[in-house]
Design a protein around this motif. Structure first.
Motif, PDB file in Angstrom:
ATOM      1  N   MET A   1      -8.217   7.747 -10.234  1.00 59.01           N
ATOM      2  CA  MET A   1      -8.486   7.622  -8.800  1.00 59.01           C
ATOM      3  C   MET A   1      -7.173   7.471  -8.045  1.00 59.01           C
ATOM      4  N   GLY A   2      -7.007   8.239  -6.975  1.00 54.42           N
ATOM      5  CA  GLY A   2      -5.776   8.200  -6.197  1.00 54.42           C
ATOM      6  C   GLY A   2      -5.679   6.979  -5.303  1.00 54.42           C
ATOM      7  N   LEU A   3      -4.522   6.786  -4.707  1.00 56.68           N
ATOM      8  CA  LEU A   3      -4.271   5.613  -3.869  1.00 56.68           C
ATOM      9  C   LEU A   3      -5.218   5.554  -2.674  1.00 56.68           C
ATOM     10  N   LEU A   4      -5.432   6.665  -2.010  1.00 61.38           N
ATOM     11  CA  LEU A   4      -6.298   6.662  -0.836  1.00 61.38           C
ATOM     12  C   LEU A   4      -7.736   6.303  -1.212  1.00 61.38           C
TER      13      LEU A   4
ATOM     14  N   PHE B   1      -3.899  -6.407  -4.866  1.00 64.53           N
ATOM     15  CA  PHE B   1      -2.479  -6.709  -4.734  1.00 64.53           C
ATOM     16  C   PHE B   1      -1.633  -5.534  -5.203  1.00 64.53           C
ATOM     17  N   GLN B   2      -2.018  -4.927  -6.307  1.00 60.44           N
ATOM     18  CA  GLN B   2      -1.291  -3.773  -6.841  1.00 60.44           C
ATOM     19  C   GLN B   2      -1.387  -2.572  -5.914  1.00 60.44           C
ATOM     20  N   VAL B   3      -2.563  -2.348  -5.361  1.00 61.49           N
ATOM     21  CA  VAL B   3      -2.753  -1.225  -4.434  1.00 61.49           C
ATOM     22  C   VAL B   3      -1.921  -1.432  -3.176  1.00 61.49           C
ATOM     23  N   LEU B   4      -1.870  -2.657  -2.696  1.00 56.95           N
ATOM     24  CA  LEU B   4      -1.055  -2.946  -1.514  1.00 56.95           C
ATOM     25  C   LEU B   4       0.420  -2.682  -1.797  1.00 56.95           C
ATOM     26  N   GLY B   5       0.862  -2.992  -3.000  1.00 54.95           N
ATOM     27  CA  GLY B   5       2.249  -2.733  -3.360  1.00 54.95           C
ATOM     28  C   GLY B   5       2.558  -1.254  -3.312  1.00 54.95           C
ATOM     29  N   LYS B   6       1.659  -0.438  -3.825  1.00 55.08           N
ATOM     30  CA  LYS B   6       1.863   1.007  -3.791  1.00 55.08           C
ATOM     31  C   LYS B   6       1.788   1.528  -2.361  1.00 55.08           C
ATOM     32  N   LEU B   7       0.854   0.999  -1.593  1.00 55.29           N
ATOM     33  CA  LEU B   7       0.716   1.402  -0.188  1.00 55.29           C
ATOM     34  C   LEU B   7       2.022   1.131   0.567  1.00 55.29           C
TER      35      LEU B   7
ATOM     36  N   ILE C   1      -0.907  11.963  -0.037  1.00 55.25           N
ATOM     37  CA  ILE C   1       0.114  11.227  -0.774  1.00 55.25           C
ATOM     38  C   ILE C   1       0.456  11.970  -2.052  1.00 55.25           C
ATOM     39  N   ASP C   2       1.728  12.031  -2.346  1.00 57.24           N
ATOM     40  CA  ASP C   2       2.172  12.657  -3.584  1.00 57.24           C
ATOM     41  C   ASP C   2       2.086  11.623  -4.703  1.00 57.24           C
ATOM     42  N   GLU C   3       1.003  11.666  -5.459  1.00 57.27           N
ATOM     43  CA  GLU C   3       0.771  10.675  -6.511  1.00 57.27           C
ATOM     44  C   GLU C   3       1.787  10.790  -7.642  1.00 57.27           C
ATOM     45  N   GLU C   4       2.464  11.936  -7.743  1.00 56.29           N
ATOM     46  CA  GLU C   4       3.441  12.156  -8.815  1.00 56.29           C
ATOM     47  C   GLU C   4       4.860  11.803  -8.392  1.00 56.29           C
ATOM     48  N   SER C   5       5.014  11.327  -7.181  1.00 58.22           N
ATOM     49  CA  SER C   5       6.360  11.006  -6.692  1.00 58.22           C
ATOM     50  C   SER C   5       6.944   9.826  -7.451  1.00 58.22           C
ATOM     51  N   ASP C   6       8.259   9.696  -7.403  1.00 56.12           N
ATOM     52  CA  ASP C   6       8.929   8.585  -8.076  1.00 56.12           C
ATOM     53  C   ASP C   6       8.460   7.245  -7.525  1.00 56.12           C
ATOM     54  N   VAL C   7       8.112   7.237  -6.230  1.00 59.16           N
ATOM     55  CA  VAL C   7       7.691   5.995  -5.581  1.00 59.16           C
ATOM     56  C   VAL C   7       6.460   5.410  -6.262  1.00 59.16           C
TER      57      VAL C   7
END
Length: 254
Positions: free
Chosen positions: A1-4, A57-63, A82-88
């Motif tokens: 599942m992606g961030l969004l 908490f983890q999702v907020l960190g990625k956001l 969102i580019d889920e494969e990005s280095d970020v």
């Protein structure tokens, strides 16, 4: 599942800005401060009753990682993707450690130093004016919410507000200009009572005279105003740590 999709599931919205309760035009500082406040609410140590706290908490960190990266934010603003494969997002990161790097714990001395720099600064002036508008001139609410403020600071805060009114910067609210002497006396009486309690707290904590202003500040914010006290600490830590956090970020880039 992606961030969004995870944002939608956990926060009932897939809009990253809505999760942080800011608008699309928010500055980096505003996003950082909002991220701090929201993450405090779901921090696993502070929300043990929430079974989804760790995931939130983890999702907020990625956001925040997305919105604090200029390129990632630009792509999201333009495409809503969102580019889920990005280095970020793809790098293996401990979001708890990352959060603590952004917002290091502050000490009593840190707070005292911040207070000295904050009082009389342009930042304080803007904050006081914002509180004046937000509370429509209610001095009880303004003094309760103002950072690094005790009853002794009220004349100075009033001076800031009067100057803003006379300069046409803000509207003149009757609650401020027509406040009764009875209400002022009640606020002073409450402050005197809190001062006595603060002195007792100071003795119990074994603090010296140099820490008296801190004790007064914390006691005034805490007394029967737990929400304001929590907000005060959140604002202060976010304000205090934003510069040190920015420096860490710069050193981390190569």
């Amino acid at each position: 599942m992606g961030l969004l999709e995870r944002c939608q599931e956990l926060f009932k919205t897939s809009n990253l800005y809505e999760v942080l309760a800011v608008n699309k035009e928010a500055t980096e500082t505003e996003i950082r401060r909002s991220y701090y406040k929201v993450s405090l609410k779901v921090h696993p140590d502070r929300a043990p009753e929430d079974p989804q706290a760790t995931e939130k908490f983890q999702v907020l960190g990625k956001l925040y990682a997305v919105l604090s990266d200029q390129q990632q934010r630009a792509v999201y603003d333009e495409q809503g993707a969102i580019d889920e494969e990005s280095d970020v997002l793809s790098q293996d990161r401990c979001w708890e450690d990352h959060w603590r790097l952004l917002f290091p714990k502050i000490t009593v001395q840190d707070i005292l130093e911040f207070e000295k720099k904050y009082k009389g600064s342009e930042e304080e002036r803007k904050d006081v004016i914002q509180l004046y508008v937000q509370h429509e001139g209610n001095m009880d609410a303004i003094t309760d919410s103002a950072m690094c403020c005790s009853q002794d600071d009220e004349p100075r805060l009033r001076g800031i507000i009067h100057a803003a009114i006379q300069g046409g910067e803000v509207t003149e609210f009757p609650a401020f200009t027509q406040e009764t002497d009875k209400k002022k006396r009640a606020r002073r009486k409450r402050a005197d009572r809190e001062r006595q309690e603060a002195e007792e707290m100071q003795k119990e904590m074994g603090l010296g005279d140099e820490d008296e202003s801190l004790v007064m500040m914390l006691q005034q914010k805490q007394k029967s105003r737990e929400k304001n006290f929590t907000s005060f600490l959140s604002d202060l830590e976010a304000k205090y740590s934003k510069k040190s956090g920015a420096k860490r970020g710069k050193r981390g880039k190569k």
